[in-house]
Scaffold this motif. Structure first.
Motif, PDB file in Angstrom:
ATOM      1  N   GLY A 392       0.813  -1.200   0.000  1.00 21.32           N
ATOM      2  CA  GLY A 392       0.000   0.000   0.000  1.00 21.32           C
ATOM      3  C   GLY A 392       0.848   1.252   0.000  1.00 21.32           C
ATOM      4  O   GLY A 392       2.082   1.194  -0.158  1.00 21.32           O
ATOM      5  N   HIS A 393       0.209   2.390   0.187  1.00 19.12           N
ATOM      6  CA  HIS A 393       0.901   3.679   0.164  1.00 19.12           C
ATOM      7  C   HIS A 393       1.759   3.823   1.421  1.00 19.12           C
ATOM      8  O   HIS A 393       1.317   3.514   2.535  1.00 19.12           O
ATOM      9  N   THR A 400      -1.583  -1.301   5.640  1.00 18.06           N
ATOM     10  CA  THR A 400      -0.732  -2.329   5.019  1.00 18.06           C
ATOM     11  C   THR A 400      -0.286  -3.354   6.065  1.00 18.06           C
ATOM     12  O   THR A 400      -0.467  -3.157   7.271  1.00 18.06           O
ATOM     13  N   ASN A 442       7.822   5.444  -2.203  1.00 20.10           N
ATOM     14  CA  ASN A 442       6.567   5.784  -1.529  1.00 20.10           C
ATOM     15  C   ASN A 442       5.548   4.648  -1.547  1.00 20.10           C
ATOM     16  O   ASN A 442       4.352   4.869  -1.414  1.00 20.10           O
ATOM     17  N   VAL A 443       6.040   3.421  -1.728  1.00 16.93           N
ATOM     18  CA  VAL A 443       5.153   2.251  -1.770  1.00 16.93           C
ATOM     19  C   VAL A 443       5.692   1.175  -0.830  1.00 16.93           C
ATOM     20  O   VAL A 443       6.871   0.795  -0.916  1.00 16.93           O
TER      21      VAL A 443
END
Length: 610
Positions: A392-393, A400, A442-443
């Protein structure tokens, strides 16, 4: 400028002359496709000297845009020409010929003769055929030469008498050693060893895909008139290891009688997926990109081929059979296990009773023979742990399940296995050597993968640690809300264990050859070797041959103390005849030992019957 081109560049390089214009810059392109641009009003010629020193030319192109009407520019052009000539003068120095020692002439320059320029890297069939022809010719010469040496030194009668004598006869044993030393160090033998080893080094091959190597071995054995079979070590796990297999070679020299002893001499053949960085070996550097003989297997194969040539010359005097095993896929592919499964120990209705192997060892001085009874090299297992979470982000980690956090904890937790679950008197290693997860800043990724190795000095301890690794991986994953899957290599390597009783005898043979006059007893290493599969089948001894004090960088001979699997690893070719000697001494003397042991057993049976 016209004189400069004609007198300097014509003799030193291929030059393409471009138009002359009014500017104060020049560009030099080398065969490595690297460019240096220098403003001659601000840069000194010394910068060029430095550039050429670290990026040796054969220059391909020099383009100039100089106003030659200015005297200062003409002087600078001349200075540039001198700089290039000096820089290229000493480039491409190669190692001294085999067996030669560094010398300095009166003017303190390298006295080694300049060798031919390195061959093209175009690894064509024609080139390989030319090399095989050269190797075949060297084999033919060594076969003829050894016949002459054997006759001159009475080697045939010495070997015959050695087998006919009783258990005593130390003088005969010394005579045998002297005769074998002369044959192994004959100049023609040295030339054969160098030619063969360098041909194999030019064409490294991996795992089970060894057509050139196998064909070279078969070609030499055919030229030596040594009976052999091919097609060994078929790859049963092509989903994991490259190559179809079937490139192993097994040869026999001796009587081939089932009622007489049989022993095995073994050499490995495969290379490593490494880009070679060994300096000053341009004439025989690897021609196969991303492949290199960085573990000395080209030397091992050459030593055993030299032993084949020598043993063939005394074959009629040998009582018993010597089985020569050339094995693929030592570097992780368990090639010896495949050959044992295919019957290499019992083939031709001849059950081998003993086995011997050896490995060059950069950590020991050149000419040292070393080993130890019991475990000499470690058992090895490779593991892969795949952790599965929820991606997720990165700005919303609460949405996440982060496998990277789980992986980080797992790396730390695995270190506690050896330090907190094993006895301090036991030996074991758990090393995580690779972590892969995600590719964006960023993931948070959905999965992470860890890879590593387990080492121990017994199979029992290896399996014990492996079980703890799997348990730790799964419990750590659960703690962090992840799932974990653990996988292993198809065949873990057991430890190389030297038979204690055989070692008492074989160490005396090693002592005969070691230049320290004693065989060095060394600590075990956690490095692994698939000779272990053979040692599990029959009593065996594995030796280290020191090669770490060779080379001389002052004379452009590469140093030989870089570790195994290092990109700059270099074999000390001085140890090649020594490997031949050790193989042949072990073969002849172990056959004699088995004959004597058989006679003693017969006497004991007779006494019991009485």
């Amino acid at each position: 400028m016209g004189m400069w081109h004609s007198q300097v560049l014509t003799n030193r390089m291929t030059c393409c002359t471009q138009r002359i214009a009014t500017s104060t810059s020049f560009t030099i392109a080398t065969q490595h496709s690297r460019l240096w641009q220098t403003d001659i009003d601000t840069k000194r010629p010394m910068a060029l000297t430095s550039a050429f020193r670290f990026h040796p030319p054969s220059l391909v192109c020099v383009s100039s845009r100089l106003d030659t009407t200015k005297p200062s520019v003409m002087k600078l052009s001349l200075l540039l020409a001198c700089t290039i000539a000096i820089a290229t003068q000493n480039h491409g120095c190669s190692s001294l010929p085999f067996g030669s020692r560094p010398k300095k002439s009166a003017d303190n320059t390298d006295a080694a003769e300049e060798q031919d320029p390195p061959p093209s890297n175009d690894n064509t069939q024609e080139e390989q055929q030319q090399e095989k022809t050269a190797v075949r010719g060297a084999a033919s010469k060594v076969s003829t030469s050894l016949q002459d040496v054997a006759a001159a030194s009475s080697s045939l009668s010495i070997v015959e008498t050695f087998f006919q004598s009783g258990a005593s006869g130390e003088v005969l044993s010394d005579e045998l050693q002297t005769a074998l030393h002369e044959m192994a160090n004959d100049p023609t033998m040295q030339s054969f060893l160098q030619t063969t080893r360098r041909s194999l080094h030019r064409h490294p091959e991996l795992m089970y895909d060894l057509p050139f190597t196998s064909d070279t071995i078969s070609t030499i054995l055919t030229e030596l008139n040594v009976q052999h079979t091919t097609g060994w070590a078929k790859n049963t796990r092509q989903d994991v290891y490259p190559g179809p297999g079937g490139y192993g070679v097994v040869a026999h020299i001796g009587t081939m009688k089932p009622d007489e002893p049989c022993i095995i001499l073994r050499a490995d053949m495969d290379a490593l997926p490494i880009d070679e960085a060994t300096p000053n070996i341009d004439t025989f550097k690897s021609h196969n990109p991303h492949k290199m003989h960085a573990c000395g297997h080209d030397g091992h194969t050459t030593m055993l081929l030299g032993a084949a040539a020598l043993l063939k010359k005394v074959e009629e005097e040998i009582v018993g059979t010597v089985r020569l095993v050339f094995q693929p896929a030592e570097e992780g592919g368990a090639g010896m296990k495949r050959m044992v499964e295919e019957g290499v120990v019992t083939t031709n209705d001849l059950a081998a009773q003993l086995a011997f192997g050896m490995h060059v060892w950069p950590a020991l001085p050149t000419g040292t023979v070393a080993s130890k009874p019991g475990p000499l090299m470690g058992a090895a297992e490779m593991f892969t742990v795949a952790l599965h979470g929820k991606g997720g982000h990165a700005a919303m980690p609460h949405n996440t399940i982060d496998p990277i956090v789980a992986a980080s904890h797992l790396v730390s937790n695995l270190q506690s296995i050896v330090s907190r679950t094993l006895s301090p008197l036991e030996s074991g290693i758990v090393s995580v050597t690779a972590i892969n997860a995600g590719d964006a800043f960023n993931v948070i990724p959905a999965s992470a993968t860890l890879k590593g190795t387990i080492r121990a000095l017994s199979t029992e301890m290896l399996l014990n640690i492996r079980g703890k690794v799997e348990h730790m991986a799964k419990t750590t994953a659960v703690l962090h809300g992840c799932n974990a899957t653990v996988s292993y290599m198809p065949d873990f390597y057991p430890p190389v264990v030297n038979d204690a009783k055989l070692f008492q005898w074989s160490s005396q043979v090693g002592q005969l050859l070691s230049n320290e006059e004693n065989m060095r007893i060394v600590e075990p290493t956690m490095g692994a070797e698939d000779f272990a599969f053979l040692a599990e089948s029959i009593p065996s001894t594995f030796f280290f041959i020191g090669q770490g004090s060779g080379g001389n960088e002052e004379y452009h001979i590469p140093r030989t103390d870089y570790g195994l699997h290092h990109p700059a690893f270099a074999l000390d070719e001085e140890v090649l005849p020594m490997g031949v000697e050790l193989h042949v001494n072990l073969a002849l003397r172990s056959l004699k030992k088995l004959l004597m042991d058989g006679d003693e057993d017969s006497e004991e049976v007779t006494k019991a019957e009485l």
